[in-house]
Design a protein around this motif. Structure first.
Motif, mmCIF file in Angstrom:
data_model
loop_
_atom_site.group_PDB
_atom_site.id
_atom_site.type_symbol
_atom_site.label_atom_id
_atom_site.label_comp_id
_atom_site.label_asym_id
_atom_site.label_seq_id
_atom_site.Cartn_x
_atom_site.Cartn_y
_atom_site.Cartn_z
ATOM 1 N N LEU A 9 51.842 -4.334 73.222
ATOM 2 C CA LEU A 9 53.217 -3.934 73.495
ATOM 3 C C LEU A 9 53.531 -2.572 72.889
ATOM 4 N N TYR A 10 53.054 -2.341 71.666
ATOM 5 C CA TYR A 10 53.338 -1.065 71.009
ATOM 6 C C TYR A 10 52.634 0.083 71.724
ATOM 7 N N LEU A 11 51.386 -0.127 72.124
ATOM 8 C CA LEU A 11 50.666 0.922 72.816
ATOM 9 C C LEU A 11 51.241 1.168 74.210
ATOM 10 N N VAL A 12 51.695 0.104 74.886
ATOM 11 C CA VAL A 12 52.362 0.275 76.172
ATOM 12 C C VAL A 12 53.666 1.056 75.978
ATOM 13 N N PHE A 13 54.406 0.743 74.902
ATOM 14 C CA PHE A 13 55.629 1.491 74.600
ATOM 15 C C PHE A 13 55.304 2.973 74.401
ATOM 16 N N ASN A 14 54.265 3.258 73.639
ATOM 17 C CA ASN A 14 53.896 4.649 73.393
ATOM 18 C C ASN A 14 53.469 5.348 74.673
ATOM 19 N N ASP A 68 53.494 9.753 82.107
ATOM 20 C CA ASP A 68 54.225 10.152 83.308
ATOM 21 C C ASP A 68 54.884 8.966 84.002
ATOM 22 N N VAL A 69 54.708 7.772 83.476
ATOM 23 C CA VAL A 69 55.405 6.587 83.979
ATOM 24 C C VAL A 69 56.152 5.955 82.812
ATOM 25 N N ASP A 70 57.449 5.704 82.987
ATOM 26 C CA ASP A 70 58.275 5.244 81.880
ATOM 27 C C ASP A 70 58.187 3.729 81.735
ATOM 28 N N LEU A 71 57.416 3.292 80.739
ATOM 29 C CA LEU A 71 57.293 1.868 80.447
ATOM 30 C C LEU A 71 58.011 1.490 79.160
ATOM 31 N N ALA A 72 58.654 2.460 78.514
ATOM 32 C CA ALA A 72 59.247 2.201 77.204
ATOM 33 C C ALA A 72 60.335 1.129 77.273
ATOM 34 N N ALA A 73 61.230 1.239 78.252
ATOM 35 C CA ALA A 73 62.315 0.267 78.359
ATOM 36 C C ALA A 73 61.779 -1.134 78.622
ATOM 37 N N ALA A 108 62.094 -3.620 65.737
ATOM 38 C CA ALA A 108 62.828 -2.602 64.976
ATOM 39 C C ALA A 108 62.196 -1.229 65.157
ATOM 40 N N LEU A 109 60.872 -1.174 65.090
ATOM 41 C CA LEU A 109 60.162 0.101 65.183
ATOM 42 C C LEU A 109 60.408 0.786 66.521
ATOM 43 N N ILE A 110 60.258 0.058 67.618
ATOM 44 C CA ILE A 110 60.399 0.714 68.918
ATOM 45 C C ILE A 110 61.863 1.031 69.222
ATOM 46 N N LEU A 111 62.798 0.233 68.698
ATOM 47 C CA LEU A 111 64.210 0.580 68.852
ATOM 48 C C LEU A 111 64.524 1.889 68.129
ATOM 49 N N LEU A 112 64.009 2.037 66.921
ATOM 50 C CA LEU A 112 64.275 3.241 66.139
ATOM 51 C C LEU A 112 63.613 4.466 66.768
ATOM 52 N N GLU A 139 71.052 -1.237 65.300
ATOM 53 C CA GLU A 139 70.403 -2.498 65.669
ATOM 54 C C GLU A 139 69.000 -2.571 65.071
ATOM 55 N N GLY A 140 68.254 -1.476 65.164
ATOM 56 C CA GLY A 140 66.902 -1.465 64.625
ATOM 57 C C GLY A 140 66.873 -1.692 63.130
ATOM 58 N N VAL A 141 67.804 -1.063 62.414
ATOM 59 C CA VAL A 141 67.872 -1.231 60.960
ATOM 60 C C VAL A 141 68.217 -2.679 60.608
ATOM 61 N N ALA A 142 69.155 -3.272 61.340
ATOM 62 C CA ALA A 142 69.542 -4.660 61.061
ATOM 63 C C ALA A 142 68.378 -5.618 61.303
ATOM 64 N N VAL A 143 67.643 -5.414 62.399
ATOM 65 C CA VAL A 143 66.476 -6.255 62.691
ATOM 66 C C VAL A 143 65.431 -6.101 61.590
ATOM 67 N N LEU A 144 65.227 -4.865 61.137
ATOM 68 C CA LEU A 144 64.244 -4.603 60.084
ATOM 69 C C LEU A 144 64.646 -5.267 58.772
ATOM 70 N N GLN A 145 65.905 -5.183 58.401
ATOM 71 C CA GLN A 145 66.350 -5.776 57.138
ATOM 72 C C GLN A 145 66.125 -7.275 57.122
#
Length: 382
Positions: free
Chosen positions: A171-176, A182-187, A210-214, A247-253
């Motif tokens: 998931l993280y590598l797909v996000f990156n 050239d194809v937007d898979l982040a969302a 949290a990481l990908i939201l931030l 949201e990302g900070v709250a999830v991380l905490q």
């Protein structure tokens, strides 16, 4: 004139169609081949004759392609007892199989790179050429890698999912890839990680979310109007999505409160410190170095050590950063760019310009190469 095809729409339909075929009894490899054939038919037929139910059309065509391939393969005659009766026509189930397909693609017998390639191809809908470009390998090499991965997972049932840790890495590598490709898979990666976080109570799943939201919150500031790369220090922080950062900070905490630290949580903590700072100068670099120390302990990654060296240069001065850098392999990706930056901060523009130019020649990303070339030109013009 026929209207152009919406290829993004086709990519969005792919996981659902693939999931239907697998639930009907097709093994993954055969189902993926049939869906790819159906997508090619859609590209040819739909511009002139668009269907009223695009997903239903794809399911019907893909299923018949699967049946044709099954009947033509004498080695698979036994399977005809299961598949010879086409299911009755009717509406296609709205079940979202995407995340389950990620688990299948993340089969433990696959290497992470093969798992990502298979996911991008089968679930993300990218072409072999696009995936090969992302991995900087010939298209034929990537085609072989994907074929081997498909053979590995062929016959694996969806009720025997892969390892969660592998799914997180995919998931993280797909996000990156979606973030920079050239194809937007982040969302889509964010949507699936949210879905996984809702289904699994695991601090590292929350850490990844949290990481990908931030990271995604800062996306609007990463490029200028002409598409050129804007480094973190020069980004307009007013363009960052403060709601997504919160949201990302709250999830991380909540994840850190579990006291089961993992690498995604540590990376998210670093991203949160960057997102929380009004400027580069006001960033808590000492704390960032501390989190990089945790990441080194958790991963031992040379790339993490490289990023830590740059953070040391911000926290303790450029010479301290250069000292940390010299302990690393100078063939690491972006090593030369990091050295150029630290030499510039240390008041040595001539060496920095030379290193920026060298880093530009090594860069594989066009936007990064242009940025490094401009940095070298800026220093040389002085």
């Amino acid at each position: 004139m026929t209207p152009p095809m919406d290829e993004a729409r086709l990519r969005a339909l792919t996981p659902g169609v693939l999931g239907v075929l697998v639930r009907r009894g097709a093994d993954f490899a055969a189902a993926e081949d049939a869906v790819q054939d159906a997508l090619l038919d859609a590209l040819r037929v739909w511009p002139a004759d668009p269907p009223r139910d695009p997903q239903g059309w794809l399911v019907t065509v893909a299923w018949h392609r699967f049946l044709d391939a099954t009947r033509a393969d004498t080695a698979r005659r036994r399977r005809e007892d299961r598949v010879h009766d086409t299911p009755a026509p009717g509406p296609v189930s709205a079940t979202d199989d995407t995340l389950r397909l990620y688990f299948l693609c993340a089969h433990p017998s696959l290497t992470p790179s093969s798992a990502v390639a298979l996911t991008l191809r089968a679930v993300g809908g990218l072409t072999t050429r696009q995936i090969a470009a992302a991995y900087l390998v010939p298209e034929a090499t990537m085609a072989q890698r994907i074929s081997r991965a498909k053979r590995t997972v062929s016959g694996v049932r969806l009720d025997r999912p892969g390892d969660v840790a592998t799914v997180l890495r995919v998931l993280y590598l797909v996000f990156n890839e979606g973030y920079s490709g050239d194809v937007d898979l982040a969302a889509e990666a964010i949507r699936l990680t949210r879905q996984l976080a809702a289904a699994i109570d695991h601090p590292e799943v929350a850490g990844l979310l949290a990481l990908i939201l931030l990271h995604h919150a800062r996306r609007a500031g990463r490029t200028a109007a002409d598409g050129s790369l804007v480094p973190l220090a020069e980004q307009d922080r007013g363009r960052w999505d403060t709601g997504m950062i919160a949201e990302g900070v709250a999830v991380l905490q909540r994840a850190l409160a579990r006291d089961r630290l993992g690498e995604f949580q540590a990376q998210a903590a670093i991203a949160a410190l960057h997102a929380d700072a009004p400027s580069t100068e006001e960033t808590d670099w000492v704390q960032i170095v501390g989190w990089y120390d945790e990441l080194v302990r958790l991963t031992g990654s040379p790339v993490v050590r490289l990023n830590r060296a740059v953070a040391v240069g911000e926290a303790d001065g450029p010479r301290a950063g250069l000292a940390a850098l010299t302990a690393l392999d100078d063939t690491l990706p972006r090593y030369t760019a990091a050295a150029a930056y630290l030499h510039e901060r240390d008041g040595d523009p001539r060496t920095a310009a030379r290193l920026y130019a060298e880093a530009a020649r090594k860069a594989t990303d066009l936007a990064e190469r242009d940025y490094l070339t401009r940095q070298a030109a800026r220093l040389n013009s002085r």
